[in-house]
Scaffold this motif. Structure first.
Motif, mmCIF file in Angstrom:
data_model
loop_
_atom_site.group_PDB
_atom_site.id
_atom_site.type_symbol
_atom_site.label_atom_id
_atom_site.label_comp_id
_atom_site.label_asym_id
_atom_site.label_seq_id
_atom_site.Cartn_x
_atom_site.Cartn_y
_atom_site.Cartn_z
ATOM 1 N N GLY A 190 0.778 -1.233 0.000
ATOM 2 C CA GLY A 190 0.000 0.000 0.000
ATOM 3 C C GLY A 190 0.804 1.275 0.000
ATOM 4 N N VAL A 191 2.109 1.173 -0.196
ATOM 5 C CA VAL A 191 2.992 2.340 -0.087
ATOM 6 C C VAL A 191 3.467 2.762 -1.473
ATOM 7 C CG1 VAL A 191 5.251 3.120 0.741
ATOM 8 C CG2 VAL A 191 3.727 1.856 2.273
ATOM 9 N N SER A 192 3.508 4.083 -1.700
ATOM 10 C CA SER A 192 4.045 4.659 -2.929
ATOM 11 C C SER A 192 5.279 5.482 -2.583
ATOM 12 C CB SER A 192 2.992 5.540 -3.601
ATOM 13 O OG SER A 192 2.762 6.699 -2.825
ATOM 14 N N HIS A 193 5.820 6.190 -3.576
ATOM 15 C CA HIS A 193 7.001 7.023 -3.315
ATOM 16 C C HIS A 193 6.656 8.215 -2.422
ATOM 17 C CE1 HIS A 193 11.153 7.988 -4.043
ATOM 18 N NE2 HIS A 193 10.872 9.186 -4.500
ATOM 19 N N ASN A 194 5.385 8.545 -2.348
ATOM 20 C CA ASN A 194 4.906 9.566 -1.412
ATOM 21 C C ASN A 194 4.037 8.846 -0.382
ATOM 22 O OD1 ASN A 194 4.281 12.013 -0.218
ATOM 23 N ND2 ASN A 194 2.586 12.439 -1.607
ATOM 24 N N PRO A 195 4.647 8.186 0.578
ATOM 25 C CA PRO A 195 3.929 7.216 1.407
ATOM 26 C C PRO A 195 3.148 7.850 2.555
ATOM 27 C CG PRO A 195 6.177 7.352 2.138
ATOM 28 C CD PRO A 195 6.066 8.277 0.944
ATOM 29 N N LYS A 196 2.176 7.090 3.031
ATOM 30 C CA LYS A 196 1.568 7.421 4.315
ATOM 31 C C LYS A 196 2.589 7.112 5.400
ATOM 32 C CE LYS A 196 -3.282 6.556 3.092
ATOM 33 N NZ LYS A 196 -4.493 5.748 3.422
ATOM 34 N N ILE A 197 2.859 8.087 6.231
ATOM 35 C CA ILE A 197 3.872 7.888 7.255
ATOM 36 C C ILE A 197 3.447 6.805 8.241
ATOM 37 C CG2 ILE A 197 5.142 9.018 9.130
ATOM 38 C CD1 ILE A 197 5.969 9.770 6.225
ATOM 39 N N SER A 198 2.157 6.631 8.423
ATOM 40 C CA SER A 198 1.673 5.571 9.315
ATOM 41 C C SER A 198 2.056 4.185 8.820
ATOM 42 C CB SER A 198 0.155 5.669 9.464
ATOM 43 O OG SER A 198 -0.485 5.501 8.207
ATOM 44 N N LEU A 199 2.337 4.048 7.519
ATOM 45 C CA LEU A 199 2.773 2.767 6.962
ATOM 46 C C LEU A 199 4.294 2.665 6.887
ATOM 47 C CD1 LEU A 199 0.220 2.423 4.013
ATOM 48 C CD2 LEU A 199 0.074 1.415 6.302
ATOM 49 N N LEU A 200 4.956 3.794 6.728
ATOM 50 C CA LEU A 200 6.417 3.792 6.592
ATOM 51 C C LEU A 200 7.133 3.745 7.943
ATOM 52 C CD1 LEU A 200 9.017 4.108 4.878
ATOM 53 C CD2 LEU A 200 8.655 6.593 4.979
ATOM 54 N N ALA A 201 6.678 4.549 8.887
ATOM 55 C CA ALA A 201 7.392 4.696 10.166
ATOM 56 C C ALA A 201 7.585 3.375 10.909
ATOM 57 C CB ALA A 201 6.677 5.716 11.048
ATOM 58 N N PRO A 202 6.574 2.493 10.980
ATOM 59 C CA PRO A 202 6.795 1.241 11.717
ATOM 60 C C PRO A 202 7.939 0.403 11.153
ATOM 61 C CG PRO A 202 4.454 1.604 11.403
ATOM 62 C CD PRO A 202 5.163 2.637 10.569
ATOM 63 N N ALA A 203 8.054 0.338 9.825
ATOM 64 C CA ALA A 203 9.130 -0.444 9.222
ATOM 65 C C ALA A 203 10.495 0.148 9.573
ATOM 66 C CB ALA A 203 8.955 -0.502 7.707
ATOM 67 N N VAL A 204 10.575 1.474 9.565
ATOM 68 C CA VAL A 204 11.834 2.147 9.892
ATOM 69 C C VAL A 204 12.170 1.955 11.370
ATOM 70 C CG1 VAL A 204 13.046 4.355 9.951
ATOM 71 C CG2 VAL A 204 11.466 3.851 8.071
ATOM 72 N N GLY A 205 11.212 2.269 12.234
ATOM 73 C CA GLY A 205 11.460 2.204 13.671
ATOM 74 C C GLY A 205 11.752 0.801 14.164
ATOM 75 N N GLU A 206 11.020 -0.178 13.635
ATOM 76 C CA GLU A 206 11.236 -1.559 14.078
ATOM 77 C C GLU A 206 12.613 -2.062 13.684
ATOM 78 O OE1 GLU A 206 7.915 -3.667 12.467
ATOM 79 O OE2 GLU A 206 6.474 -2.590 13.734
ATOM 80 N N PHE A 207 13.070 -1.702 12.482
ATOM 81 C CA PHE A 207 14.415 -2.128 12.073
ATOM 82 C C PHE A 207 15.478 -1.481 12.946
ATOM 83 C CE2 PHE A 207 18.292 -1.232 9.646
ATOM 84 C CZ PHE A 207 18.703 -2.531 9.350
ATOM 85 N N LEU A 208 15.355 -0.184 13.177
ATOM 86 C CA LEU A 208 16.390 0.508 13.946
ATOM 87 C C LEU A 208 16.452 0.014 15.375
ATOM 88 C CD1 LEU A 208 16.005 4.178 12.659
ATOM 89 C CD2 LEU A 208 17.699 2.459 11.978
ATOM 90 N N THR A 209 15.320 -0.215 15.989
ATOM 91 C CA THR A 209 15.351 -0.693 17.382
ATOM 92 C C THR A 209 15.742 -2.161 17.452
ATOM 93 O OG1 THR A 209 12.939 -1.002 17.240
ATOM 94 C CG2 THR A 209 13.731 1.018 18.248
ATOM 95 N N ARG A 210 15.376 -2.945 16.457
ATOM 96 C CA ARG A 210 15.813 -4.352 16.434
ATOM 97 C C ARG A 210 17.324 -4.448 16.213
ATOM 98 N NH1 ARG A 210 16.450 -7.626 11.976
ATOM 99 N NH2 ARG A 210 15.171 -6.290 10.641
ATOM 100 N N ALA A 211 17.838 -3.592 15.342
ATOM 101 C CA ALA A 211 19.269 -3.610 15.053
ATOM 102 C C ALA A 211 20.082 -3.254 16.288
ATOM 103 C CB ALA A 211 19.590 -2.655 13.908
#
Length: 272
Positions: free
Chosen positions: A250-271
């Motif tokens: 459901g994400v495009s190059h102009n994404p909904k932040i509600s869909l993008l932020a979890p992927a970013v935050g989860e990777f950074l905190t998991r790493a």
């Protein structure tokens, strides 16, 4: 607003969002983006609120409240800007990059001490000739437009010739209130091109060029984005040694932040 001074004396303006205990991430926008751009502000807040991260959201040189180096366009200068921000963050920070900012984040990870992780969202690498390939001498027309202050013309030229957007789409954008923000950041497109020129030639990425990246990397692409961007993102994940790729539904190059932020935050905190 806070500032740091880059190696060449350029002033880089940034906002700090949050004082989290899960580490720091620096947000790097793409072409025409700036720190007050709504999506960048929303992403910074989401990463601070939901993942306990300290977020530095900055204006790349030539945008917003950062100063510029007119006529001097070298990716090394933007990498030095990131190094100054990492130092301001205490010597360690992750990087999140969007579009050309994603490519810049990957380049910085090769050279800047203290980079801990990278999330690269849709780096616009052009790895074959099946899609739009910018002209090799794009800067021959771009730089004089910028020097002559032709901001509207610069926006149109960069969007159609560098980014491959249809001319009709750009003409429609000219009628929107957002155009003034595009024009305001148009001079910075020469810096974007300095970063992207080697990687938008319709040629495969060379693995040896990316072997120096030794930190965990997540490359993201949206399911609804352009095929060129998905292809470039997958190519990046293939050549970076410790990289993984994920496609976001459901994400495009102009994404909904509600869909993008979890992927970013989860990777950074998991790493971590």
């Amino acid at each position: 607003m806070q500032t740091v001074t880059s190696a060449d004396g350029t002033t880089i303006a940034y906002d700090q969002v949050g004082e989290g205990t899960a580490g720091t991430v620096i947000l790097i926008g793409g072409a025409f983006s700036f720190r007050k751009f709504k999506s960048m502000v929303e992403l910074a807040q989401a990463l601070a609120d939901d993942f306990d991260l300290t977020v530095l959201n900055y204006d790349r040189r030539g945008r917003g409240d950062s100063t510029d180096s007119p006529g001097v366009y070298d990716a090394a200068n933007e990498i030095a800007d990131i190094a100054a921000l990492v130092e301001a963050a205490g010597g360690k920070a992750a990087l999140f990059g969007w579009s050309s900012g994603a490519a810049l984040a990957l380049l910085a990870a090769k050279q800047v001490p203290g980079v801990t992780e990278v999330v690269a969202f849709e780096p616009p690498f052009v790895v074959d000739t099946k899609h739009h390939v910018p002209p090799k001498d794009l800067e021959r027309k771009l730089h004089p437009m910028i020097a002559e202050g032709k901001r509207n013309k610069t926006v149109r030229y960069y969007m159609t010739k560098a980014m491959g957007m249809p001319a009709l789409m750009v003409a429609v954008m000219r009628l929107t209130p957002f155009w003034k923000d595009l024009a305001a950041t148009s001079n910075s497109t020469a810096h974007d091109w300095a970063v992207m020129k080697p990687y938008m030639r319709g040629q495969q990425l060379v693995p040896a060029d990316w072997n120096d990246i030794t930190v965990p990397v997540l490359v993201l692409a949206g399911e609804r984005t352009a095929p060129l961007l998905i292809k470039g993102s997958k190519a990046a994940a293939e050549v970076v040694p410790d990289a993984e790729f994920a496609e976001l539904p459901g994400v495009s190059h102009n994404p909904k932040i509600s869909l993008l932020a979890p992927a970013v935050g989860e990777f950074l905190t998991r790493a971590r």
